[in-house]
Write an enzyme that holds these catalytic residues in place. Structure first.
Site, short mmCIF file in Angstrom:
data_model
loop_
_atom_site.label_atom_id
_atom_site.label_comp_id
_atom_site.label_asym_id
_atom_site.label_seq_id
_atom_site.Cartn_x
_atom_site.Cartn_y
_atom_site.Cartn_z
N HIS A 167 -8.35 9.29 4.56
CA HIS A 167 -8.03 8.25 3.56
C HIS A 167 -8.38 8.78 2.18
CE1 HIS A 167 -7.99 4.45 1.41
NE2 HIS A 167 -7.46 3.86 2.47
N ARG A 206 -0.31 7.99 9.70
CA ARG A 206 -0.04 6.57 9.85
C ARG A 206 0.28 5.89 8.51
NH1 ARG A 206 -3.26 2.22 9.19
NH2 ARG A 206 -5.25 3.37 9.27
N GLU A 242 0.86 -1.19 0.00
CA GLU A 242 0.00 0.00 0.00
C GLU A 242 0.89 1.23 0.00
OE1 GLU A 242 -3.50 -0.09 2.68
OE2 GLU A 242 -2.86 -2.11 3.19
N ARG A 274 -0.63 8.26 2.39
CA ARG A 274 -2.00 8.65 2.07
C ARG A 274 -2.34 10.11 2.33
NH1 ARG A 274 -4.66 4.33 6.18
NH2 ARG A 274 -4.09 2.95 4.48
N HIS A 319 -10.44 8.78 8.39
CA HIS A 319 -10.21 7.33 8.47
C HIS A 319 -9.60 6.89 9.80
CE1 HIS A 319 -9.53 3.31 7.00
NE2 HIS A 319 -8.22 3.39 7.13
C1 SIN Z 1 -6.91 0.32 3.28
O1 SIN Z 1 -7.18 -0.85 3.07
O2 SIN Z 1 -6.76 1.17 2.41
C2 SIN Z 1 -6.82 0.79 4.72
C3 SIN Z 1 -5.74 0.13 5.43
C4 SIN Z 1 -5.34 0.92 6.63
O3 SIN Z 1 -6.12 1.73 7.12
O4 SIN Z 1 -4.20 0.77 7.07
#
Ligand code: SIN
Length: 422
Positions: free
Chosen positions: A226, A362, A113, A267, A327
């Site tokens: 997010h 985070r 990610e 993010r 988020h």
């Molecule tokens: C996501 O799946 O995009 C969220 C994962 C997270 O909040 O770490």
């Protein structure tokens, strides 16, 4: 009033609360676990992406740097080192409790990610949180040492001489849960936002009580947005479109169908880019293109596929409307590396707590990891600490009512922001 008694009272039933209760049950016979709705109704249950882990010792330095960089170097470095060094043990603990992660030919599969330099995220489809929670819930329900109280809302802490001895809660009836130690695992503040991926009942109850009783807070203005929640009109909870889709190659487009940001930046950077582009184009959302990703969407992301299908969106051929949404809460009740708050007898773990591990932003998939690593540390610390003498007298108690809205927490966030500008 009904009175319950626990060696330890655990408030909240996400991954942090359940792991802590299970770990505590190795040392204590009487744990009371209380939750506002049902055990399943936590943000942990909604987690899609996965759980980051140090893959090998060679990965330690890179994982550390990725976490610090995403957090703009405002992290507590020691807390991050612990997170990483204890990550494999955390996975073993979850697997021991029955959690299953995706494997191929016997080996773990890893996804990626935003902000991660390599694939190091363990996952289970796009429902990693649910997979972990189902395993933990089964274990908690089977554990005779854990008494579960569902549908009770914590209203106040029981405090005498600045020491916490449990909580007062409201549900079918008002109850006191007296305990020698109390662990808050009540989650973040998403519920007070109009646009959030969080459950609306998770609205900072632990933080509100910390404010009321002058328990120390830290970095309360660090709130994560997010980049890719599914755009829908109205105020209901926003459905998350997992960042791991971008890890598999999905791209973000504006209304001219042009790319305008690097999708695997941390993010906060991606969210800011999307918001800037939305303002520039004067639109209420942007687009995520999934048609070019490397894996089969329906197989790898069944929950997201189902959701899109229910809205008549065909992700193989159509772009998905996305919008940034609240988020995660990086700040919270300030704790040390064993979850101890500034109040004797009171611990905090998971999103409600601020270990400083996430800094200002985070890194993806570090939250389930933090919950498990630090829940284990809290349980160990409680087991090793000398009991405070039990208090048998009465407590002065209040209702949370006047605190149950965004205003008190919002005001503290504003003050925290101002304090930083000064
Ligand atoms: C996501 O799946 O995009 C969220 C994962 C997270 O909040 O770490």
């Amino acid at each position: 009033m009904n009175v319950f008694y626990g060696d330890v009272v655990v408030v909240g039933s996400g991954v942090a609360g359940l792991t802590c209760a299970l770990e505590l049950s190795k040392e204590f016979d009487n744990i009371v676990l209380i939750t506002k709705k049902f055990l399943e109704d936590s943000n942990s249950y909604l987690a899609q992406g996965g759980m980051a882990v140090m893959k090998s010792v060679e990965d330690r330095k890179v994982f550390l740097e990725d976490t610090l960089k995403a957090g703009h170097y405002k992290n507590n470095k020691r807390a991050v080192e612990i997170l990483i060094d204890e990550s494999q043990d955390a996975i073993r603990t979850l697997v021991g409790y029955g959690a299953k992660f995706q494997r191929e030919k016997g080996e773990y599969s890893y996804t990626r990610e935003g902000g991660h330099s390599v694939n190091r995220i363990l996952y289970c489809g796009d429902y990693t949180g649910r997979a972990i929670m189902e395993a933990l819930i089964e274990k908690v329900k089977a554990c005779s040492k854990i008494k579960i109280l569902e549908k009770y809302t914590m209203e106040d802490l029981l405090i005498h001489n600045k020491v916490c001895y449990g909580i007062y809660a409201r549900g079918r009836e008002n109850i006191l849960i007296r305990g020698k130690k109390t662990v808050l695992a009540t989650g973040g503040i998403g519920g007070i936002y109009k646009n959030s991926t969080n459950y609306s009942h998770i609205r900072g109850d632990g933080i509100a009580l910390a404010i009321r009783h002058k328990v120390g807070l830290k970095d309360i203005s660090y709130v994560q947005i997010h980049p890719t929640a599914l755009y829908e009109e109205g105020d209901k909870r926003k459905f998350l479109i997992s960042e791991s889709l971008r890890g598999e190659g999905a791209i973000i487009l504006n209304h001219k169908k042009e790319r305008f940001t690097y999708e695997l930046n941390p993010r906060d950077i991606v969210s800011q880019a999307i918001i800037r582009e939305m303002k520039k184009e004067e639109v209420s959302h942007q687009w995520l293109r999934l048609s070019n990703i490397k894996v089969d969407i329906e197989k790898r992301f069944p929950k997201i596929y189902e959701q899109l299908k229910s809205m008549a969106i065909d992700p193989y051929n159509e772009d998905v409307p996305i919008v940034p949404a609240q988020h995660y809460t990086m700040g919270g009740i300030e704790v040390d590396l064993f979850g101890r708050t500034s109040m004797l007898g009171l611990y905090a773990v998971g999103e409600v707590a601020c270990t400083g591990v996430h800094g200002e932003n985070r890194l993806a998939s570090n939250s389930l990891l933090e919950s498990v690593v630090y829940a284990k540390r809290v349980a160990k610390s409680i087991a090793n600490s000398r009991y405070v003498k039990e208090y048998k007298g009465n407590f002065k108690i209040n209702n949370l009512d006047s605190y149950r809205n965004s205003e008190v927490i919002g005001e503290v966030i504003k003050i925290d922001k101002l304090a930083k500008i000064k």
